[in-house]
Design a protein around this motif. Structure first.
Motif, PDB file in Angstrom:
ATOM      1  N   THR A 173       0.826  -1.200   0.000  1.00 32.93           N
ATOM      2  CA  THR A 173       0.000   0.000   0.000  1.00 32.93           C
ATOM      3  C   THR A 173       0.865   1.256   0.000  1.00 32.93           C
ATOM      4  N   ASN A 198      -5.623  -9.161  -2.120  1.00 32.83           N
ATOM      5  CA  ASN A 198      -4.888  -8.393  -1.126  1.00 32.83           C
ATOM      6  C   ASN A 198      -5.641  -7.178  -0.602  1.00 32.83           C
ATOM      7  N   ASP A 217       0.953 -13.030  -3.360  1.00 35.76           N
ATOM      8  CA  ASP A 217       1.970 -12.762  -2.351  1.00 35.76           C
ATOM      9  C   ASP A 217       3.378 -12.866  -2.915  1.00 35.76           C
ATOM     10  N   TRP A 262      -7.485  -3.759  13.011  1.00 34.29           N
ATOM     11  CA  TRP A 262      -6.157  -3.189  12.766  1.00 34.29           C
ATOM     12  C   TRP A 262      -5.411  -3.116  14.083  1.00 34.29           C
ATOM     13  N   ALA A 272      -1.756  -3.542   5.526  1.00 31.98           N
ATOM     14  CA  ALA A 272      -1.763  -4.986   5.336  1.00 31.98           C
ATOM     15  C   ALA A 272      -2.324  -5.688   6.557  1.00 31.98           C
ATOM     16  N   GLN A 311      -2.012 -11.471   5.423  1.00 29.42           N
ATOM     17  CA  GLN A 311      -1.310 -11.094   4.205  1.00 29.42           C
ATOM     18  C   GLN A 311       0.203 -11.107   4.441  1.00 29.42           C
ATOM     19  N   LEU A 312       0.606 -10.551   5.583  1.00 26.94           N
ATOM     20  CA  LEU A 312       2.022 -10.544   5.935  1.00 26.94           C
ATOM     21  C   LEU A 312       2.558 -11.973   5.976  1.00 26.94           C
ATOM     22  N   ARG A 337       1.547 -14.572   4.469  1.00 28.33           N
ATOM     23  CA  ARG A 337       1.701 -15.171   3.140  1.00 28.33           C
ATOM     24  C   ARG A 337       2.950 -14.648   2.439  1.00 28.33           C
TER      25      ARG A 337
END
Ligand SMILES: Nc1ncnc2c1ncn2[C@@H]1O[C@H](COP(=O)(O)OP(=O)(O)OP(=O)(O)O)[C@@H](O)[C@H]1O
Ligand SMILES: Nc1ncnc2c1ncn2[C@@H]1O[C@H](COP(=O)(O)OP(=O)(O)OP(=O)(O)O)[C@@H](O)[C@H]1O
Ligand SMILES: [Mg+2]
Ligand SMILES: [Mg+2]
Lengths: 291, 503, 313, 557
Positions: B24, B95, B153, B427, C43, C47-48, C50
């Motif tokens: 990002t 993603n 990924d 988060w 993220a 995801q990290l 992977r």
């Protein structure tokens, strides 16, 4: 009077240095300046007009204003207080780095220079050590021990050691061929004693130069490390990080760099002058030229 | 004689990652806008507009049909087909958080012919086009199918693009510089350019981005005529450029960035809502922004969780933040909560200029309120690793950190990461907050804008009361350009089409 | 002697091995996760995970180490985790500027510092001596960025003699190279001039008291010759050492100078890689610099015997 | 004995000093080092300056060269070179004169040569400075002069560094450097001290040749009365910074006026060997087939090796003295350094008190060190320049556990024994004359009360009166403590005086060995005979101020 035995031999050079009439005006001023700086930094918490951390972002980057004789930094903190207090950590870090690397450099370098058999192994290890960047070391050490002055000193010192070692070794390599070293061997002087009493004085002159250089560069490196997040907190003032922080404001408020810079330079200058005087004292042939 | 026109620009950071689906990072997104095109794009009113494709929505709101326009080619000369688009969208959706939400409701996504893409949902999803056209975080860029087949990924290694500029691979130096050439066969839309939408007309031959970590160097280089453009300028340095008649300093787009603090809900002291409120009360945005930016022209005190200057932003309940802090209130709250001096571990990154000052100011204010603040400085890398861990602060965890967002990224309750209350899935900070989840569901369900706005108001109140974040205000870093550069689009993403360079 | 050189060159292998293991362990101690850098702020943990998996960062350390060494033996330095570009190419591109500027710096420093140091020793405790001292102290204690900014201000912005920033490879012509490289080299030179001049002075003072200096004078040798031919060579060994270690330091890259002058050198690459935990780049960089250090140190050591024939290995 | 009798009254004056005084301006009391020295040297004349060690001979010569150490200053007087006053001259003007007009050979050759420059280059440098010969000519002249001073193996020596040469070879390099430009005035400060008599003779005749061909004036500083008798036209005798007597050589030797001169001459050792002491004690040192090869070195190509000691064997018993005499460069110092284990012998055994120390490690050697002491050929560098004399003297005793105060008291006593004032303890080596330094080195070694003392040219820099004093001291120690001495010398008078046995070395090998009385009186080897033949002043009986009456040594067959 010739009956009075010279004082203990280790103290001899020191006593000589203190008692010498050749001690010129320069070194004397230097001693006073250095003493002054040290006293000021020790007394800084009482001398500083403000808490170095108290901020007022609304009066940031102001020139001399009420209550801030040297103005304020970009957080509106009092520059004078920060410079005064900043000396403490800077000097601790600088002196520790210089002293530790010089002492280790001496010990390791003399062994490497004098004993051919040890030379190869030691120097290859030093080559390896030299290649580790201080920043990586600092980040790793901070991660291991948490952020502490000790980690910073270690991170700065370790890469300096091989350089000090090389220097000492170089001098010893040349000096060990001198007949007076052979004479000492013949007199049954032990290796440690030969190293310390005969060879060490030869290394002092270059080491004083290298040492003051390390001192200055440690103070500056500390700031780089803290700005990469691997040093002492940037909140805590040090001459290094005041200057590094002032870097962005170089053209707008150069005083941020000027004040701590002047302190640092004065410090280094006086240490150099004193170092020079000390080395001259250690070399009897030079005393004559002192006139 | 024919002279090559090159625009040399200093961007906010060095380009290192080239895969816009993997990261990002804004610089990668900016890079992607140079070399890739998107299906649909937002205009300055945040409205989706056709870009590579236009669309039709079925009556029931479940089927979206996108039709590619004519003349689109990849940089290797191959035509852009619906298959490419589908592959790209699928990879993106793996993603992107918004993409995942859509995929959860997707029945099928396929190319029905060379030009048409049919996307069938299992239930209607009103923000569908907003998500697909979003301009930041991970916009869905269109790449050749062979590239899009790379697992999501794994980084792509083939940089064949679809956009108005071509990536010059030989001249790419990661973190140092990147060069783009005009892609001659790109066919712009006919509409005038408007934010990310409209015709992307390229009027220069080359664009070169150089990374200058020292902003003073960039300023000097601009003064020396060695570069044309600086994307983000430190406000304190503006006086250096003021005297130069060849240089213009301006705020390219006014919404800017939001800076904010996130607290860790899992561990004391911030597991206690009162103490969170005390922290919020202790903070004055003005102090933070003044230290960070300096010149008030370039910052804006803003208590809105969803940002000021956005359709949904509201500043309700944020008065202590915006009016100089409520130190007394903070002290009272702490007292009331029986704060026992548990240290507050504030992670402070030092290697990013944009994040270095806020922690210093915030920690001072918290200390003043009576918090025992342990500000630990570290590099950003250490911070991002550390903030991902849920350990107690004493054992490698944390209590608080600060980061910045582009306002469009947080202007929508769905995409705003702070407004996720799903505990471990939320988060970093991991609030478990059913209310906010319910409010977001209400927002999705809202029929019209007025309804959305109403829910947003409630979200604001709740987010502040529960201290899901502490907004620290908004700021816009100005850009500087040599006057030879004109025609820059005022979008949050700096784009280089439409730009003219005078000789 | 030839045997010695050969042994020293072979010694590169254990040194590099030592460095390799050390760096590997050090990186292990350092928190940080390249996956997080790549994925950015938004993220999700999954995801990290992977990304980590895909990059092989989840394997046990020794497996990673073995596969890295295996790669090295095949002459492959790997690819950057962050930019997916081959490390070898990245380093090769960055090495040029650093080497060239390091060399220029050392040349300039030596050319300035040696005469300064000799003068200071000759005119011991005179105005010249104190001037050299003062300059040296400033060279030590003024941060490089200050020197850099001032030089840019004066020579680039005011006088317009040199560009503000940037680098031109030597292949683009010596003139262009010097035009770009002069200011950064000059900036670094201030430090090294200071160090070398002081070192020269310190050692010259020692030597000037020796009998053979008197002999040289008895031959009717002019002072310049006495100083440079007779005294300097005898003082050379420690001076060479600081020059050598200084050069070694420079080829490791100097971050601040590279930043101020925007030079795409090794220093910034290393720091960037460290800050991004780009393991393959860090590892390769450190291996490479340690190799260069061994080489430079070998040259210094050999030069000792050249300048002082009494030193033998 | 035939003395030189030529008079020079008519020749032009080459050098004249008038009322030359030198003092130490920075030392409290400003002590005088030279007091009103008047010396006149005419062209072609050889003036010998003799006198007590430390009397100011070297200072006089340095004053003439304008090269006084910074501590010393000319306080009064004039120095005229060919009528031109030197004192007011600028540095640049002096530079013009040095080497070209006045050349000097310094007393201590090791420290006087630059250790990092090849000796060949150092010789050529003189020509580079004062002539414009092309490089090839410079080289060939340098080679030629090196041959004239009888350096062996000239090509190798030319490329050698000073530390690779023997003491005598270094001295000859100095001489070559001074002679190469054929100066008007040659000042030679103990130029032949380190040379064996045969080489010495060759050098002396070289200088004589120069004098006849070019009318060179020579100021020759020496303590070797034999040399004085051979070469001097005029003799000046110095003591305590003053000239006590001067006159034509024969007058001084036959009818010395001043007491000091008489004392000096009476101290000259006789050439007739002593009676060997009985060989009663046990063997303390036994050297068996000692070999030493110096490695070649060189960065890329190997330089030739030097076989400096070949199969050297000898034994030494308690209380006796073994003399090693021989050609310069024959390996005497090498043998000494091997015995001391300062260098590693290539092969062979060294038995000290029954232990083979040839292969011992540094640490294993340490206990043996006390029993084994050395006085080096180069006294200057063997004293740490940063240490006071006291520190140097007590270093050894402290190492073996003597209390500091005791060691200092002993040091003070030792200094008086070697004829130095006690206040010398606090001074530094560079503040002494060459002979004084050598006495310090002797004192240092003797303080250790060793079983074996290796003395490498230990008394060569001493004036004969002090020399006699030191030799007496050594003899005394031998009587008291049974010290065995390996005595390396080129001075056959000294050897005759103190050695029980003598070995003669040439080219690294022992060519003759036996009792001193035997070897020095009835030499068997040709080289030994040549050596004795060459001893200067053989036919003068210095002690009695007259010709030798009876010949106590055999004439060559
Ligand atoms: N370090 C060395 N490297 C190479 N050759 C050497 C070295 N030292 C001495 N030599 C050579 O070895 C030979 C013997 O030298 P040594 O010093 O033993 O002579 P010496 O008999 O003591 O002579 P002198 O009476 O002149 O002092 C000489 O030819 C000399 O050049
Ligand atoms: N640098 C100095 N500082 C102080 N005194 C010195 C210095 N150099 C020489 N002297 C003293 O001056 C005196 C004369 O020394 P000089 O070297 O001329 O003696 P010398 O006659 O040559 O003796 P020798 O035969 O032993 O060489 C000595 O007493 C010595 O101690
Ligand atoms: Mg003398
Ligand atoms: Mg010898």
């Amino acid at each position: 009077m010739s009956q009075t035995p010279p004082p203990s031999s280790a103290m001899q050079p020191v006593l000589r240095a203190i008692s010498l009439p050749h001690f010129g005006i320069g070194p004397k001023i230097a001693a006073v300046v250095l003493l002054l700086i040290v006293v000021i930094t020790i007394l800084a918490p009482w001398l500083a007009p403000h808490d170095p951390l108290t901020m007022d972002p609304l009066v940031r980057l102001k020139g001399p204003v009420d209550g801030h004789p040297l103005g304020t930094d970009n957080y509106g903190r009092d520059i004078l207080s920060r410079v005064l207090i900043g000396g403490r950590l800077s000097l601790v870090i600088g002196i520790a780095a210089a002293v530790v690397s010089v002492i280790l450099g001496l010990a390791i370098g003399m062994v490497a220079g004098f004993f051919r058999s040890a030379d190869a192994i030691i120097m290859r290890m030093m080559d390896a050590l030299m290649a580790i960047p201080a920043i990586l070391l600092a980040i790793a050490l901070v991660a291991l021990n948490g952020p502490s002055v000790g980690s910073v000193i270690a991170a700065i010192t370790i890469p300096e050691i091989p350089r000090a070692v090389r220097l000492v070794r170089a001098v010893v390599l040349a000096a060990r061929e001198e007949p007076y070293v052979e004479a000492a061997i013949a007199l049954g002087t032990s290796m440690p004693k030969i190293l310390i009493r005969h060879l060490l004085p030869n290394t002092l002159a270059p080491l004083i130069v290298q040492g003051t250089y390390i001192l200055a560069s440690a103070i500056l490196t500390e700031a780089i490390l803290s700005f990469l997040g691997a040093g002492v907190s940037t909140e805590t003032p040090t001459w290094g990080n005041i200057m590094a922080e002032g870097r962005q404001f170089f053209r707008i408020k150069p005083e941020l760099i000027l004040y701590p810079g002047v302190m640092l330079s004065l410090c280094i200058l006086s240490i150099n002058l004193l170092g020079d005087a000390a080395r001259d004292m250690l070399d009897p042939r030079l005393k004559k030229r002192a006139g | 004689a024919w002279a090559e026109k090159t625009v040399t620009a200093v961007m906010h950071s060095g380009l290192r990652v080239l895969d816009p689906v993997m990261t990002t990072a804004h610089i990668t997104r900016d890079h992607a806008y140079m070399i890739y095109d998107v299906l649909i794009a937002q205009d300055s009113d945040f409205q989706p507009q056709p870009q590579m494709a236009d669309w039709e929505i079925s009556e029931d709101g479940k089927t979206y049909v996108f039709t590619l326009r004519d003349g689109l080619t990849f940089h290797d000369g191959e035509p852009v087909t619906a298959t490419d688009a589908v592959a790209s969208l699928k990879r993106w959706a793996e993603n992107d958080a918004g993409g995942q939400v859509i995929m959860d409701r997707t029945e099928s996504l396929e190319a029905t012919d060379d030009k048409t893409i049919a996307w069938v949902l299992s239930e209607p999803f009103v923000p569908m086009l907003n998500v697909l056209s979003k301009q930041s975080a991970l916009p869905p860029f269109i790449m050749p199918a062979r590239v899009a087949e790379t697992p999501a990924d794994e980084a792509i290694t083939d940089y064949t693009g679809s956009g108005p500029f071509r990536f010059v691979e030989e001249e790419f130096q990661p973190g140092v510089s990147v060069t783009y050439e005009k892609y001659d066969d790109y066919v712009p839309r006919d509409e005038p350019a408007d934010w990310m939408a409209g015709g992307k007309h390229v009027n220069v031959d080359k664009v070169k981005w150089v990374n200058m970590p020292d902003i003073q160097t960039a300023v000097n280089a601009l003064l020396g005529g060695e570069i044309d453009y600086i994307e983000q300028l430190q406000v304190d340095l503006l006086p250096l450029l003021e005297g130069d008649p060849n240089v213009t300093v301006e705020v390219r787009e006014p919404t800017g960035m939001q800076t904010m603090t996130r607290l860790n809900f899992l561990h004391p002291p911030f597991d206690d809502p009162k103490i969170r409120q005390a922290a919020l009360a202790a903070i004055s945005q003005e102090s933070v922004l003044a230290a960070m930016i300096g010149n008030p022209e370039y910052y804006q005190i803003c208590g809105a969780v969803l940002g000021c200057g956005t359709p949904l932003g509201s500043e309700t309940d944020a008065s202590t933040l915006t009016e100089g802090g409520g130190m007394e209130k903070a002290k009272a709250l702490l007292e009331e909560a029986g704060y026992d001096g548990t240290p507050v571990l504030l992670m402070a990154p030092t290697d990013l200029v944009a994040l270095a000052t806020q922690p210093v100011v915030v920690s001072q204010m918290l200390r003043e309120a009576g918090f025992n603040v342990d500000m630990q400085q570290m590099d950003w890398q250490t911070l991002v690793t550390r903030r991902a861990g849920q350990a107690v602060p004493a054992e490698g965890g944390w209590n608080m950190f600060i980061t910045n967002w582009m306002v469009p990224e947080i202007s929508n309750p769905i995409s705003n990461p702070m407004l996720n209350g799903r505990g471990d899935d939320a988060w970093f900070g991991w609030p478990t907050d059913e209310t906010i989840e319910q409010l977001k569901a209400d927002y999705i369900a809202a029929e019209d804008e007025a309804g959305q706005k109403e829910v947003s108001e409630e979200i604001q109140t709740h987010a502040i009361d529960n201290v899901l974040l502490v907004p620290l205000g908004q700021y816009s870093l100005p850009q500087a350009r040599r006057n030879v550069i004109t025609g820059m689009i005022e979008s949050p993403v700096p784009v280089f089409w439409n730009i003219e360079k005078a000789e | 002697m030839l045997g010695y050189i050969l042994r020293r060159i072979l010694a590169v292998i254990p040194v590099m091995l030592l460095v390799a293991v050390f760096v590997f362990l050090l990186l292990r101690l350092t928190p940080g996760d390249p996956a997080a850098i790549i994925a950015g702020d938004m993220a999700t943990p999954a995801q990290l995970e992977r990304i980590r998996e895909a990059m092989g960062l989840n394997q046990p350390l020794h497996v990673q180490f073995v596969s890295w060494v295996g790669q090295l033996l095949r002459g492959d330095l790997g690819t950057s985790l962050i930019s997916s570009t081959p490390v070898a190419g990245m380093i090769a591109e960055r090495m040029g500027p650093t080497l060239a500027i390091a060399l220029l710096t050392i040349l300039m420093s030596v050319a300035l510092a040696i005469p300064m140091g000799v003068l200071a020793a000759w005119k011991h405790r005179s105005g010249a001596d104190y001037a050299v001292m003062t300059f040296s102290v400033l060279g030590f204690s003024v941060p490089v960025f200050v020197t850099g900014y001032i030089l840019i201000l004066v020579f680039s912005l005011k006088l317009g003699w040199f560009p503000v920033q940037g680098y031109a490879p030597i292949s683009s012509g010596l003139g262009a190279f010097l035009h770009n490289a002069f200011l950064p080299a000059l900036t670094l030179t201030t430090i090294y001039v200071a160090l070398i001049a002081r070192m020269t002075r310190a050692n010259m003072l020692e030597v000037l008291g020796e009998d053979y200096i008197r002999t040289a004078r008895a031959k009717g040798a002019p002072e310049k010759r006495v100083l440079f031919r007779h005294a300097l060579r005898n003082a050379a060994v420690p001076i060479l050492t600081v020059i050598g270690t200084g050069f070694a330091l420079l080829i490791g890259g100097v971050v601040v100078t590279e930043t101020v002058f925007n030079i795409p050198g090794i220093g910034r690459l290393t720091v960037d890689a460290i800050l991004a935990r780009d393991y393959p780049v860090i590892q390769a960089m450190i291996l490479l610099t340690s190799f260069l250090y061994v080489l430079v140190n070998l040259i210094i050591d050999l030069s000792y015997t050249f300048f002082d024939p009494r030193i033998r290995y | 004995m035939r003395f030189k009798t030529q008079t020079f009254e008519t020749s032009p004056v080459a050098l004249e000093t008038a009322k030359l005084s030198v003092n130490l301006p920075d030392t409290p009391g400003q002590p005088q080092v030279l007091e009103s020295i008047d010396v006149t040297i005419r062209q072609g004349e050889t003036v010998c300056l003799v006198g007590e060690s430390g009397s100011g001979k070297s200072v006089t010569s340095l004053a003439i060269m304008g090269l006084l150490p910074e501590a010393l200053k000319v306080s009064k007087g004039r120095i005229n070179l060919q009528g031109r006053d030197l004192l007011p001259l600028s540095q640049a003007q002096m530079r013009e004169l040095r080497a070209a007009r006045v050349a000097m050979i310094f007393q201590e050759p090791m420290t006087a040569l630059n250790p990092v420059l090849r000796v060949g280059d150092q010789i050529m440098e003189v020509m580079e400075l004062h002539t414009n010969y092309p490089a090839s000519e410079r080289r060939s002249r340098a080679i030629a002069i090196m041959e004239q001073v009888h350096l062996p193996d000239v090509e190798r020596v030319f490329r050698s560094y000073p530390h690779q040469l023997s003491g005598g070879q270094r001295q000859r390099i100095m001489i070559a450097m001074a002679l190469v430009l054929e100066p008007v005035l040659l000042i030679a400060d103990e130029p032949t001290t380190a040379l064996d008599v045969t080489t010495q003779q060759q050098i002396l005749s070289l200088i004589a040749e120069l004098q006849t061909n070019h009318g060179t004036a020579v100021l020759f500083i020496t303590h070797d009365m034999g040399v004085v008798a051979e070469i001097a036209d005029t003799v000046y005798v110095m003591k305590h910074g003053e000239i006590v007597e001067n006159g034509p050589v024969e007058q001084i030797l036959r009818h010395p006026q001043a007491d000091y001169t008489r004392k000096l001459l009476s101290s000259v050792p006789s050439l007739s060997p002593r009676v060997a002491r009985p060989e009663k004690g046990e063997v303390v040192l036994e050297v068996e087939s000692l070999d030493k090869i110096y490695g070649g070195g060189g960065i890329l190509k190997k330089l030739p090796q030097t076989h400096a000691a070949k199969n050297v064997s000898f034994t030494l018993t308690r209380g006796r003295t073994l003399g090693i005499v021989g050609e310069s460069g024959s390996g005497k110092s090498t043998v000494a350094r091997c015995i001391m284990r300062l260098i590693d012998p290539t092969s062979g055994r060294i038995m000290l008190d029954g232990h083979n120390i040839a292969g011992l490690s540094r640490n294993a050697l340490r206990p043996h060190r006390q029993k084994l002491q050395v006085v080096f050929q180069d006294p200057m560098r063997s004293l740490n320049p940063r240490w006071t004399v006291a520190e140097s003297l007590i270093e050894g005793p402290l190492n073996y556990g003597t209390r500091r105060a005791d060691a200092l008291a002993e040091a003070a006593r030792m200094l008086t024994v070697v004829g130095l004032p006690e206040n010398a303890l606090k001074r530094y080596p560079h503040q002494f004359s060459g002979g004084q330094r050598q006495r310090i080195a002797i004192a240092r070694a003797v303080m250790m009360r060793p079983d074996v003392l290796v003395a490498d040219e230990a008394v060569s820099a001493l004036d004969v009166s002090v020399q006699a004093q030191v030799l007496t001291l050594l003899e005394q120690l031998q009587d008291e403590l049974g010290i065995a001495i390996v005595f390396i010398t080129h001075d056959l008078r000294v050897a005759a005086q103190i050695c029980d046995e003598v070995i003669v070395m040439q080219h690294g090998a022992v060519v003759e060995k036996g009792a001193a009385a035997e070897v020095l009186v009835n030499p068997a080897h040709e080289y030994t005979r040549a050596l004795i033949e060459a001893a200067p002043g053989r036919s003068w009986d210095f002690q009695n101020f007259r010709e030798m009456t009876e010949v106590t040594h055999a004439s060559p067959a």
